[in-house]
Write an enzyme that holds these catalytic residues in place. Structure first.
Site, PDB file in Angstrom:
ATOM      1  N   CYS A  16     -41.256  -0.981 -28.569  1.00 36.99           N
ATOM      2  CA  CYS A  16     -39.913  -0.433 -28.778  1.00 36.99           C
ATOM      3  C   CYS A  16     -39.747  -0.327 -30.292  1.00 36.99           C
ATOM      4  CB  CYS A  16     -38.878  -1.389 -28.179  1.00 36.99           C
ATOM      5  SG  CYS A  16     -37.176  -1.051 -28.672  1.00 36.99           S
ATOM      6  N   CYS A  54     -38.503   6.842 -30.099  1.00 31.65           N
ATOM      7  CA  CYS A  54     -37.985   5.910 -29.099  1.00 31.65           C
ATOM      8  C   CYS A  54     -38.985   5.899 -27.948  1.00 31.65           C
ATOM      9  CB  CYS A  54     -36.620   6.418 -28.633  1.00 31.65           C
ATOM     10  SG  CYS A  54     -35.865   5.458 -27.328  1.00 31.65           S
ATOM     11  N   HIS A  79     -37.323  -0.553 -32.160  1.00 29.55           N
ATOM     12  CA  HIS A  79     -36.428  -1.541 -32.781  1.00 29.55           C
ATOM     13  C   HIS A  79     -37.187  -2.827 -33.157  1.00 29.55           C
ATOM     14  CE1 HIS A  79     -33.102   0.851 -31.129  1.00 29.55           C
ATOM     15  NE2 HIS A  79     -32.253   0.104 -31.800  1.00 29.55           N
ATOM     16  N   GLU A 127     -28.984  -3.739 -33.311  1.00 30.94           N
ATOM     17  CA  GLU A 127     -27.949  -2.739 -33.630  1.00 30.94           C
ATOM     18  C   GLU A 127     -26.774  -3.387 -34.367  1.00 30.94           C
ATOM     19  OE1 GLU A 127     -27.567   0.757 -32.866  1.00 30.94           O
ATOM     20  OE2 GLU A 127     -29.731   0.604 -32.617  1.00 30.94           O
ATOM     21  N   ASP A 162     -33.564   8.521 -32.174  1.00 30.93           N
ATOM     22  CA  ASP A 162     -33.684   7.263 -31.419  1.00 30.93           C
ATOM     23  C   ASP A 162     -32.329   6.939 -30.793  1.00 30.93           C
ATOM     24  OD1 ASP A 162     -34.827   4.819 -30.459  1.00 30.93           O
ATOM     25  OD2 ASP A 162     -33.880   3.746 -32.094  1.00 30.93           O
ATOM     26  N   SER A 163     -32.350   6.004 -29.849  1.00 33.52           N
ATOM     27  CA  SER A 163     -31.100   5.533 -29.238  1.00 33.52           C
ATOM     28  C   SER A 163     -30.234   4.825 -30.288  1.00 33.52           C
ATOM     29  CB  SER A 163     -31.415   4.559 -28.107  1.00 33.52           C
ATOM     30  OG  SER A 163     -32.087   3.425 -28.642  1.00 33.52           O
TER      31      SER A 163
END
Ligand code: DGL
Length: 267
Positions: A181, A71, A183, A149, A8-9
Protein backbone atom coordinates in the site's frame (compact mmCIF):
# COMPACT_ATOMS: atom_id res chain seq x y z
CA UNK A 1 7.92 18.15 -21.07
CA UNK A 2 4.84 16.25 -19.97
CA UNK A 3 2.10 16.78 -17.40
CA UNK A 4 1.76 13.70 -15.24
CA UNK A 5 -1.19 12.94 -12.99
CA UNK A 6 -0.54 10.99 -9.80
CA UNK A 7 -3.66 9.70 -8.10
CA UNK A 8 -4.24 8.03 -4.74
CA UNK A 9 -7.06 7.66 -2.22
CA UNK A 10 -5.08 10.08 -0.04
CA UNK A 11 -1.51 10.99 0.86
CA UNK A 12 -0.01 7.53 0.18
CA UNK A 13 0.87 8.29 -3.43
CA UNK A 14 3.16 11.08 -2.19
CA UNK A 15 5.69 8.25 -1.73
CA UNK A 16 5.51 7.74 -5.51
CA UNK A 17 5.50 11.47 -6.30
CA UNK A 18 8.60 11.89 -4.14
CA UNK A 19 10.44 9.28 -6.23
CA UNK A 20 9.05 10.78 -9.47
CA UNK A 21 10.44 14.21 -8.57
CA UNK A 22 13.87 12.59 -8.14
CA UNK A 23 13.81 10.62 -11.40
CA UNK A 24 11.84 13.05 -13.61
CA UNK A 25 12.79 16.62 -12.69
CA UNK A 26 11.85 17.91 -16.16
CA UNK A 27 8.10 17.20 -15.95
CA UNK A 28 5.11 18.89 -14.30
CA UNK A 29 2.84 16.97 -11.93
CA UNK A 30 -0.70 17.08 -10.60
CA UNK A 31 -1.10 15.12 -7.38
CA UNK A 32 -4.74 14.18 -6.72
CA UNK A 33 -5.68 12.91 -3.25
CA UNK A 34 -9.21 11.65 -2.70
CA UNK A 35 -8.78 12.06 1.05
CA UNK A 36 -12.47 12.96 1.43
CA UNK A 37 -13.19 9.32 0.58
CA UNK A 38 -10.19 7.52 2.11
CA UNK A 39 -9.64 4.78 3.01
CA UNK A 40 -10.52 2.88 -0.16
CA UNK A 41 -9.20 -0.40 1.23
CA UNK A 42 -12.38 -1.42 3.01
CA UNK A 43 -14.78 -0.32 0.25
CA UNK A 44 -16.46 -2.51 -2.39
CA UNK A 45 -14.69 -3.36 -5.64
CA UNK A 46 -17.41 -1.67 -7.70
CA UNK A 47 -17.17 1.56 -5.73
CA UNK A 48 -13.36 1.68 -6.04
CA UNK A 49 -13.49 0.97 -9.79
CA UNK A 50 -16.16 3.61 -10.48
CA UNK A 51 -14.50 6.32 -8.35
CA UNK A 52 -11.03 5.66 -9.78
CA UNK A 53 -12.43 5.97 -13.29
CA UNK A 54 -14.09 9.33 -12.51
CA UNK A 55 -10.86 10.72 -11.04
CA UNK A 56 -8.69 9.50 -13.91
CA UNK A 57 -11.08 11.14 -16.39
CA UNK A 58 -10.78 14.32 -14.34
CA UNK A 59 -6.96 14.15 -14.63
CA UNK A 60 -7.25 13.59 -18.37
CA UNK A 61 -9.49 16.70 -18.59
CA UNK A 62 -6.77 18.67 -16.77
CA UNK A 63 -4.45 17.84 -19.68
CA UNK A 64 -2.43 14.98 -18.21
CA UNK A 65 -0.28 13.08 -20.70
CA UNK A 66 0.09 10.05 -18.42
CA UNK A 67 -1.42 8.91 -15.12
CA UNK A 68 0.11 6.96 -12.28
CA UNK A 69 -2.48 5.07 -10.25
CA UNK A 70 -0.35 5.49 -7.13
CA UNK A 71 -2.66 3.24 -5.15
CA UNK A 72 -2.40 -0.56 -4.99
CA UNK A 73 -6.10 -0.80 -4.15
CA UNK A 74 -7.25 1.26 -7.16
CA UNK A 75 -4.79 -0.56 -9.43
CA UNK A 76 -6.09 -3.95 -8.30
CA UNK A 77 -9.74 -3.01 -8.81
CA UNK A 78 -9.72 -0.58 -11.71
CA UNK A 79 -6.64 -0.49 -13.92
CA UNK A 80 -7.90 -2.82 -16.64
CA UNK A 81 -11.09 -0.80 -17.09
CA UNK A 82 -9.23 2.55 -17.03
CA UNK A 83 -6.68 1.38 -19.61
CA UNK A 84 -9.55 0.24 -21.85
CA UNK A 85 -11.25 3.64 -21.65
CA UNK A 86 -8.36 6.13 -21.75
CA UNK A 87 -5.75 6.30 -24.47
CA UNK A 88 -2.88 7.85 -22.46
CA UNK A 89 -0.33 5.67 -20.61
CA UNK A 90 -1.69 4.45 -17.26
CA UNK A 91 0.91 3.12 -14.83
CA UNK A 92 -0.21 1.13 -11.80
CA UNK A 93 1.35 -0.13 -8.59
CA UNK A 94 1.28 -3.70 -7.32
CA UNK A 95 2.62 -5.29 -4.16
CA UNK A 96 6.21 -6.36 -4.93
CA UNK A 97 5.70 -10.05 -4.17
CA UNK A 98 7.78 -11.16 -7.16
CA UNK A 99 10.97 -9.29 -6.19
CA UNK A 100 10.30 -10.34 -2.59
CA UNK A 101 10.16 -14.03 -3.54
CA UNK A 102 13.46 -13.61 -5.41
CA UNK A 103 15.21 -11.79 -2.58
CA UNK A 104 13.99 -13.81 0.39
CA UNK A 105 16.62 -16.21 1.77
CA UNK A 106 14.29 -18.39 3.85
CA UNK A 107 11.25 -18.25 1.52
CA UNK A 108 8.98 -16.62 4.08
CA UNK A 109 7.55 -13.26 2.97
CA UNK A 110 5.13 -10.99 4.82
CA UNK A 111 2.69 -8.93 2.76
CA UNK A 112 1.04 -5.91 4.39
CA UNK A 113 -1.69 -4.44 2.16
CA UNK A 114 -5.31 -3.32 2.27
CA UNK A 115 -8.09 -5.88 2.50
CA UNK A 116 -9.35 -4.91 -0.99
CA UNK A 117 -5.91 -5.50 -2.51
CA UNK A 118 -5.40 -8.86 -0.78
CA UNK A 119 -8.76 -10.23 -1.86
CA UNK A 120 -8.59 -8.86 -5.43
CA UNK A 121 -8.41 -11.21 -8.43
CA UNK A 122 -5.41 -9.28 -9.75
CA UNK A 123 -3.33 -9.84 -6.60
CA UNK A 124 -4.34 -13.51 -6.34
CA UNK A 125 -3.55 -14.10 -10.02
CA UNK A 126 -0.07 -12.63 -9.45
CA UNK A 127 0.38 -14.78 -6.36
CA UNK A 128 -0.54 -17.89 -8.35
CA UNK A 129 2.40 -17.27 -10.74
CA UNK A 130 4.96 -17.54 -7.93
CA UNK A 131 6.70 -20.76 -6.86
CA UNK A 132 4.98 -22.87 -4.19
CA UNK A 133 8.11 -23.07 -2.06
CA UNK A 134 7.72 -19.41 -1.11
CA UNK A 135 5.30 -18.87 1.75
CA UNK A 136 3.38 -15.57 1.88
CA UNK A 137 1.94 -14.34 5.19
CA UNK A 138 -0.77 -11.89 4.17
CA UNK A 139 -2.01 -9.24 6.55
CA UNK A 140 -4.59 -6.49 6.01
CA UNK A 141 -3.46 -3.24 7.62
CA UNK A 142 -6.95 -2.14 8.75
CA UNK A 143 -6.92 1.27 10.43
CA UNK A 144 -3.42 2.29 9.34
CA UNK A 145 -4.41 4.51 6.39
CA UNK A 146 -6.70 6.79 8.49
CA UNK A 147 -3.89 7.27 11.02
CA UNK A 148 -1.40 8.20 8.29
CA UNK A 149 -4.00 10.52 6.74
CA UNK A 150 -4.33 12.19 10.15
CA UNK A 151 -0.59 12.89 10.21
CA UNK A 152 0.09 10.22 12.83
CA UNK A 153 2.56 7.97 11.01
CA UNK A 154 4.90 8.03 13.99
CA UNK A 155 2.41 8.17 16.87
CA UNK A 156 2.18 5.70 19.76
CA UNK A 157 -1.31 4.65 18.56
CA UNK A 158 0.03 3.81 15.10
CA UNK A 159 2.94 1.86 16.57
CA UNK A 160 0.55 -0.21 18.71
CA UNK A 161 -1.78 -0.99 15.81
CA UNK A 162 1.13 -1.81 13.53
CA UNK A 163 2.59 -4.14 16.17
CA UNK A 164 -0.70 -6.09 16.18
CA UNK A 165 -0.78 -6.29 12.38
CA UNK A 166 2.85 -7.42 12.17
CA UNK A 167 2.55 -10.09 14.88
CA UNK A 168 1.77 -13.05 12.59
CA UNK A 169 4.43 -11.94 10.10
CA UNK A 170 7.00 -11.64 12.87
CA UNK A 171 6.03 -15.02 14.38
CA UNK A 172 6.39 -16.69 10.97
CA UNK A 173 10.10 -15.76 10.84
CA UNK A 174 9.66 -13.82 7.58
CA UNK A 175 12.92 -12.26 6.38
CA UNK A 176 11.19 -10.02 3.82
CA UNK A 177 8.23 -7.65 4.09
CA UNK A 178 6.28 -6.28 1.14
CA UNK A 179 4.68 -2.87 1.59
CA UNK A 180 1.57 -3.42 -0.54
CA UNK A 181 0.00 0.00 0.00
CA UNK A 182 1.56 3.32 -0.99
CA UNK A 183 0.76 4.79 2.43
CA UNK A 184 2.97 2.25 4.19
CA UNK A 185 6.43 3.56 3.18
CA UNK A 186 5.63 6.39 5.61
CA UNK A 187 5.61 3.73 8.37
CA UNK A 188 9.14 2.60 7.57
CA UNK A 189 10.57 4.04 10.77
CA UNK A 190 7.87 2.38 12.91
CA UNK A 191 8.32 -0.92 11.03
CA UNK A 192 12.09 -0.85 11.66
CA UNK A 193 11.43 -0.12 15.32
CA UNK A 194 9.21 -3.21 15.57
CA UNK A 195 10.97 -5.66 13.25
CA UNK A 196 14.57 -4.50 13.42
CA UNK A 197 17.07 -3.76 10.68
CA UNK A 198 17.60 -7.24 9.30
CA UNK A 199 14.22 -7.68 7.56
CA UNK A 200 14.26 -6.69 3.88
CA UNK A 201 11.54 -4.15 3.07
CA UNK A 202 10.16 -4.18 -0.47
CA UNK A 203 8.61 -0.95 -1.69
CA UNK A 204 7.97 -0.68 -5.42
CA UNK A 205 7.96 3.12 -5.85
CA UNK A 206 11.33 3.21 -7.56
CA UNK A 207 10.32 0.49 -10.05
CA UNK A 208 6.97 2.19 -10.72
CA UNK A 209 8.66 5.48 -11.60
CA UNK A 210 11.19 3.67 -13.81
CA UNK A 211 8.22 2.20 -15.66
CA UNK A 212 6.67 5.69 -16.00
CA UNK A 213 9.98 6.97 -17.36
CA UNK A 214 10.12 4.18 -19.95
CA UNK A 215 6.55 4.98 -21.06
CA UNK A 216 7.36 8.68 -21.41
CA UNK A 217 10.47 7.86 -23.44
CA UNK A 218 8.40 5.60 -25.71
CA UNK A 219 5.77 8.34 -26.24
CA UNK A 220 7.77 11.60 -26.11
CA UNK A 221 5.71 14.77 -25.57
CA UNK A 222 7.07 17.82 -27.43
CA UNK A 223 7.29 21.09 -25.52
CA UNK A 224 9.67 23.55 -24.04
CA UNK A 225 10.75 23.15 -20.46
CA UNK A 226 10.07 26.19 -18.34
CA UNK A 227 12.51 27.15 -15.60
CA UNK A 228 10.42 25.85 -12.75
CA UNK A 229 8.69 22.55 -12.32
CA UNK A 230 4.96 23.06 -11.67
CA UNK A 231 3.39 20.94 -8.92
CA UNK A 232 -0.35 21.12 -8.36
CA UNK A 233 -1.83 19.45 -5.30
CA UNK A 234 -5.56 18.74 -5.41
CA UNK A 235 -7.52 17.28 -2.50
CA UNK A 236 -11.16 16.29 -2.12
CA UNK A 237 -10.89 17.09 1.59
CA UNK A 238 -8.45 19.87 2.51
CA UNK A 239 -5.86 21.21 0.08
CA UNK A 240 -3.85 23.06 2.73
CA UNK A 241 -3.46 19.98 4.84
CA UNK A 242 -2.43 17.99 1.71
CA UNK A 243 0.27 20.55 1.01
CA UNK A 244 1.44 20.47 4.63
CA UNK A 245 1.60 16.65 4.51
CA UNK A 246 3.56 16.79 1.24
CA UNK A 247 6.15 19.04 2.88
CA UNK A 248 6.27 16.81 5.95
CA UNK A 249 6.33 13.37 4.32
CA UNK A 250 8.36 13.89 1.16
CA UNK A 251 12.14 14.15 1.13
CA UNK A 252 12.26 16.18 -2.10
CA UNK A 253 13.22 19.79 -1.77
CA UNK A 254 10.31 21.70 -3.31
CA UNK A 255 11.63 25.21 -2.74
CA UNK A 256 12.38 25.85 -6.40
CA UNK A 257 9.03 24.54 -7.66
CA UNK A 258 5.90 26.48 -8.56
CA UNK A 259 3.35 25.04 -6.17
CA UNK A 260 -0.40 25.39 -6.24
CA UNK A 261 -3.03 23.73 -4.03
CA UNK A 262 -6.72 23.35 -4.94
CA UNK A 263 -9.84 21.85 -3.48
CA UNK A 264 -11.58 19.30 -5.70
CA UNK A 265 -15.24 20.26 -6.11
CA UNK A 266 -17.94 17.59 -6.07
CA UNK A 267 -17.43 15.18 -8.97
N1 DGL B 1 -2.54 4.09 -0.88
C1 DGL B 1 -3.63 3.15 -1.06
C2 DGL B 1 -3.04 1.80 -1.55
O1 DGL B 1 -1.93 1.78 -2.01
C3 DGL B 1 -4.41 3.12 0.19
C4 DGL B 1 -5.73 2.49 0.06
C5 DGL B 1 -6.75 2.97 1.04
O2 DGL B 1 -7.17 4.12 0.91
O3 DGL B 1 -7.16 2.17 1.88
O4 DGL B 1 -3.67 0.78 -1.51
Amino acid sequence: MALIGVFDSGVGGLSILDEALRQLPQHDFIYLADSGNAPYGERSSDWIAARSMVLCRYLLDQGCDAIVLACNTATAQAIAQIRNSLTIPIIGVEPGIKPAAMQSQNGIVGVLATEATLKSDKFNALLATLPDQCQFIKQAGAGLVPLIEAGQANSEETLELLAKHLEAIQDSGADTLVLGCTHYPFLRKAIRKLLGDSITIIDTSEAVVRQLKRQLEANPIPGVKLDHQQLTFISSKDERSLLAMAHELMLSDMRSHHIEAKLLGAI
